[in-house]
Design a protein around this motif. Structure first.
Motif, PDB file in Angstrom:
ATOM      1  N   TYR A  34       0.811  -1.208   0.000  1.00 58.93           N
ATOM      2  CA  TYR A  34       0.000   0.000   0.000  1.00 58.93           C
ATOM      3  C   TYR A  34       0.853   1.271   0.000  1.00 58.93           C
ATOM      4  O   TYR A  34       0.332   2.355  -0.217  1.00 58.93           O
ATOM      5  CB  TYR A  34      -0.919   0.017   1.217  1.00 58.93           C
ATOM      6  CG  TYR A  34      -1.926  -1.114   1.238  1.00 58.93           C
ATOM      7  CD1 TYR A  34      -2.907  -1.216   0.258  1.00 58.93           C
ATOM      8  CD2 TYR A  34      -1.916  -2.073   2.238  1.00 58.93           C
ATOM      9  CE1 TYR A  34      -3.847  -2.240   0.273  1.00 58.93           C
ATOM     10  CE2 TYR A  34      -2.857  -3.093   2.273  1.00 58.93           C
ATOM     11  CZ  TYR A  34      -3.816  -3.176   1.285  1.00 58.93           C
ATOM     12  OH  TYR A  34      -4.749  -4.182   1.305  1.00 58.93           O
ATOM     13  N   PHE A  47      -2.285   4.650   8.313  1.00 59.36           N
ATOM     14  CA  PHE A  47      -3.245   3.546   8.284  1.00 59.36           C
ATOM     15  C   PHE A  47      -3.888   3.351   9.652  1.00 59.36           C
ATOM     16  O   PHE A  47      -3.192   3.219  10.648  1.00 59.36           O
ATOM     17  CB  PHE A  47      -2.560   2.244   7.856  1.00 59.36           C
ATOM     18  CG  PHE A  47      -1.925   2.329   6.500  1.00 59.36           C
ATOM     19  CD1 PHE A  47      -2.695   2.428   5.354  1.00 59.36           C
ATOM     20  CD2 PHE A  47      -0.553   2.336   6.369  1.00 59.36           C
ATOM     21  CE1 PHE A  47      -2.112   2.520   4.095  1.00 59.36           C
ATOM     22  CE2 PHE A  47       0.051   2.427   5.121  1.00 59.36           C
ATOM     23  CZ  PHE A  47      -0.736   2.520   3.987  1.00 59.36           C
ATOM     24  N   SER A  49      -5.513   1.426  12.761  1.00 58.43           N
ATOM     25  CA  SER A  49      -5.161   0.115  13.317  1.00 58.43           C
ATOM     26  C   SER A  49      -6.140  -0.975  12.892  1.00 58.43           C
ATOM     27  O   SER A  49      -5.792  -2.150  12.850  1.00 58.43           O
ATOM     28  CB  SER A  49      -5.081   0.193  14.846  1.00 58.43           C
ATOM     29  OG  SER A  49      -6.321   0.621  15.373  1.00 58.43           O
ATOM     30  N   ASN A  51      -7.190  -1.383   9.923  1.00 60.29           N
ATOM     31  CA  ASN A  51      -6.926  -1.646   8.500  1.00 60.29           C
ATOM     32  C   ASN A  51      -8.129  -1.355   7.606  1.00 60.29           C
ATOM     33  O   ASN A  51      -8.224  -1.879   6.501  1.00 60.29           O
ATOM     34  CB  ASN A  51      -6.415  -3.071   8.266  1.00 60.29           C
ATOM     35  CG  ASN A  51      -4.989  -3.218   8.735  1.00 60.29           C
ATOM     36  OD1 ASN A  51      -4.172  -2.321   8.548  1.00 60.29           O
ATOM     37  ND2 ASN A  51      -4.691  -4.347   9.356  1.00 60.29           N
ATOM     38  N   SER A 115      -9.332  -1.440   1.061  1.00 58.53           N
ATOM     39  CA  SER A 115      -8.305  -2.390   1.472  1.00 58.53           C
ATOM     40  C   SER A 115      -8.938  -3.776   1.538  1.00 58.53           C
ATOM     41  O   SER A 115     -10.163  -3.907   1.608  1.00 58.53           O
ATOM     42  CB  SER A 115      -7.744  -2.003   2.844  1.00 58.53           C
ATOM     43  OG  SER A 115      -8.739  -2.150   3.858  1.00 58.53           O
ATOM     44  N   THR A 117      -9.066  -5.809   3.993  1.00 60.97           N
ATOM     45  CA  THR A 117      -9.810  -5.940   5.244  1.00 60.97           C
ATOM     46  C   THR A 117     -11.160  -5.241   5.143  1.00 60.97           C
ATOM     47  O   THR A 117     -12.188  -5.785   5.561  1.00 60.97           O
ATOM     48  CB  THR A 117      -9.003  -5.352   6.416  1.00 60.97           C
ATOM     49  OG1 THR A 117      -7.747  -6.019   6.490  1.00 60.97           O
ATOM     50  CG2 THR A 117      -9.733  -5.503   7.735  1.00 60.97           C
TER      51      THR A 117
END
Length: 162
Positions: A34, A47, A49, A51, A115, A117
């Motif tokens: 990323y 970022f 935590s 994600n 992302s 996640t």
């Protein structure tokens, strides 16, 4: 005199129409690496935590003003039934610009690229793209979103309208 009985028309209409509180668009996903990002370069602290972050597509990029913005995102439909996690909304932070992201998105020209996640948080099935409802979240607004003009606004001279 108005009747205190519920109007059946109101009940019927509410059953057929969903009130949309945000905009509708599309989302893809992207994978590591990323860094670097268009918003914050090589800074790892950009970022969250959780994600839960994203790259902005052209529609919300706003010449870089979207950097750091938070968006509420939910999957509303996809080409494959059962893809969306029902009633699941996530909050993502914009950290990059999708067309220049180091890692290519799973689909081109989407509103937002999530992302892995984040995408997995609102889908049950891995697909290239999904249809989403999204809106900017102001719950965690900070000076970063408004830039230096927000804090200096009181220092501006008033306009003389006479």
């Amino acid at each position: 005199m108005w009747s205190k009985v519920a109007n059946p028309w109101n009940i019927t209409v509410s059953q057929f129409f969903h009130v949309c509180h945000g905009d509708v668009g599309t989302a893809a996903q992207y994978s590591p690496p990323y860094l670097p990002t268009a918003c914050f370069g090589d800074d790892q602290t950009q970022f969250p935590s959780s994600n839960l972050f994203a790259a902005a597509g052209d529609g919300i990029w706003d010449n870089g003003a979207s950097c750091g913005r938070q968006y509420l995102v939910r999957c509303i439909s996809a080409s494959q039934p059962g893809t969306c996690v029902p009633d699941q909304t996530i909050q993502v932070k914009i950290v990059d610009y999708a067309p220049t992201a180091l890692s290519p998105p799973s689909a081109q020209s989407t509103t937002i690229v999530l992302s892995e996640t984040a995408f997995g948080g609102i889908t049950n099935v891995p697909l290239d793209s999904i249809n989403i409802e999204f809106q900017q979240s102001f719950r965690h607004a900070t000076r970063h979103y408004f830039g230096p003009y927000f804090t200096k606004r009181k220092e501006l001279l008033p306009l003389d309208l006479t």
